[in-house]
Design a protein around this motif. Structure first.
Motif, PDB file in Angstrom:
ATOM      1  N   GLU A  14      21.954 -34.080   0.095  1.00  0.00           N
ATOM      2  CA  GLU A  14      23.226 -34.575  -0.445  1.00  0.00           C
ATOM      3  C   GLU A  14      23.018 -35.404  -1.697  1.00  0.00           C
ATOM      4  O   GLU A  14      23.825 -35.364  -2.626  1.00  0.00           O
ATOM      5  CB  GLU A  14      23.980 -35.370   0.637  1.00  0.00           C
ATOM      6  N   MET A  17      22.631 -32.901  -4.418  1.00  0.00           N
ATOM      7  CA  MET A  17      23.881 -32.171  -4.645  1.00  0.00           C
ATOM      8  C   MET A  17      24.884 -33.034  -5.424  1.00  0.00           C
ATOM      9  O   MET A  17      25.599 -32.548  -6.305  1.00  0.00           O
ATOM     10  CB  MET A  17      24.495 -31.735  -3.309  1.00  0.00           C
ATOM     11  N   LYS A  49      19.841 -22.923  -4.181  1.00  0.00           N
ATOM     12  CA  LYS A  49      21.216 -23.428  -4.259  1.00  0.00           C
ATOM     13  C   LYS A  49      21.637 -23.652  -5.722  1.00  0.00           C
ATOM     14  O   LYS A  49      22.738 -23.277  -6.134  1.00  0.00           O
ATOM     15  CB  LYS A  49      21.321 -24.729  -3.444  1.00  0.00           C
ATOM     16  N   SER A  58      27.945 -25.149   0.042  1.00  0.00           N
ATOM     17  CA  SER A  58      27.076 -26.326   0.067  1.00  0.00           C
ATOM     18  C   SER A  58      25.596 -25.913   0.089  1.00  0.00           C
ATOM     19  O   SER A  58      24.715 -26.708  -0.221  1.00  0.00           O
ATOM     20  CB  SER A  58      27.397 -27.203   1.272  1.00  0.00           C
TER      21      SER A  58
END
Ligand SMILES: [Zn+2]
Length: 331
Positions: A14, A17, A49, A58
């Motif tokens: 996270e 991200m 990703k 996600s």
């Protein structure tokens, strides 16, 4: 290839991200933490990703053109550098290849990503060559350095990277993942988890290889040597075949565990593997003997994983002799 991140990496995932979504993705990342916890996989999955076409997901979708290129190992915007053989240095040539790669415009995606693993395997020339690229990276380049021994990297490299720290998995998360990833019952899961010391990927490796059997045999050998019945040379030969690094790694953990049990007077070894052998050793040796054995195992572990090619058989025999010598004076 599963592109979903591991459940014990949520926090680190996270963090990156958020940086990505805010357009503040660092150019240099140092991903560090204990081996056996899947940091290399993390770097690959985060690369997938960042390159994935489906921005709203996600995780990497696994289905778009970019993901298909990625999983086939042919993505033009990903570059991986590893030693030619495990344990060997990363020489300067592949780093020069990496630098060229970063200077090209991206072919397909908005990022160009390079992974160096393990980064601490770079020799001096390689590190020096990489420095300039770390200092002045092209706009969309992300360099990921993966290392379980970041202190072995030059300060000049470390200081130019944003460090992301990884940790061992909690028991709850690690065990659940292990059960889902393999076909074992809870008893076996507990046993393997205790051996793997919070490292889920290492746990899986134990399950899928002979390592678990070898570790169990080492415990039996330790007891056998104390009871004077075991064949010294046969054990030395066997441990040599297991590999000095693996053996000392295991001994450090094992003797620390026995020392702790001795110290706390805790007799509950029942849920551990080879619990009777362990209990017997703990009863036979005093605290001082356990602590000196631990010190020696730790020193030898550092020696076999260090920079110099020491005589590994000699170190194994040195430890075995010391251990055997404890049988006459213990109690
Ligand atoms: Zn995708």
């Amino acid at each position: 290839m599963n592109l979903n991140s591991y459940p014990w990496h949520i926090e680190q995932w996270e963090q990156l991200m958020t940086a990505h979504q805010n357009g503040r993705m660092p150019h240099g990342l140092l991903l560090s933490g204990p081996s056996g916890t899947g940091i290399e996989d993390f770097s690959v999955k985060i690369a997938a990703k960042l390159l994935c076409d489906n921005a709203e997901n996600s995780q990497a979708c696994g289905e778009c053109q970019s993901c298909l290129l990625f999983t086939s190992g042919n993505h033009p915007d990903l570059y991986k550098v590893e030693p030619e053989e495990p344990g060997k240095q990363i020489k300067v040539e592949p780093i020069r290849g990496l630098i060229e790669f970063t200077q090209l415009t991206s072919q397909y995606s908005s990022y160009k990503i390079a992974i160096i693993q393990p980064a601490d395997a770079m020799n001096r020339n390689s590190s020096n060559a990489l420095l300039k690229t770390l200092e002045e990276p092209a706009g969309n380049v992300v360099l990921m350095l993966v290392s379980s021994r970041p202190s072995k990297l030059p300060v000049t490299i470390r200081s130019r990277c944003q460090q992301i720290q990884f940790h061992k998995a909690t028991e709850e998360i690690g065990k659940r993942w292990l059960m889902e990833s393999s076909d074992i019952d809870t008893v076996r899961c507990n046993e393997i988890w205790n051996m793997a010391q919070g490292k889920p990927l290492y746990a899986l490796e134990l399950l899928e290889s002979d390592l678990a059997l070898q570790q169990s045999q080492i415990i039996k050998d330790l007891r056998g040597l104390l009871e004077q019945g075991a064949d010294f040379m046969q054990i030395a030969q066997k441990w040599h075949e297991y590999g000095a690094t693996e053996v000392f790694h295991w001994l450090v953990y094992l003797i620390a565990l026995m020392t702790r049990l001795k110290l706390t007077g805790q007799s509950d070894t029942a849920k551990l593997q080879n619990s009777q052998d362990l209990q017997q050793i703990i009863n036979q040796l005093n605290l001082r003997q356990l602590v000196s054995s631990y010190d020696m195992a730790r020193r030898h572990y550092q020696a076999v994983t260090g920079l110099y090619n020491l005589n590994q058989t000699g170190l194994l025999e040195d430890f075995l002799l010391f251990w055997q010598g404890q049988s006459s004076t213990g109690g």
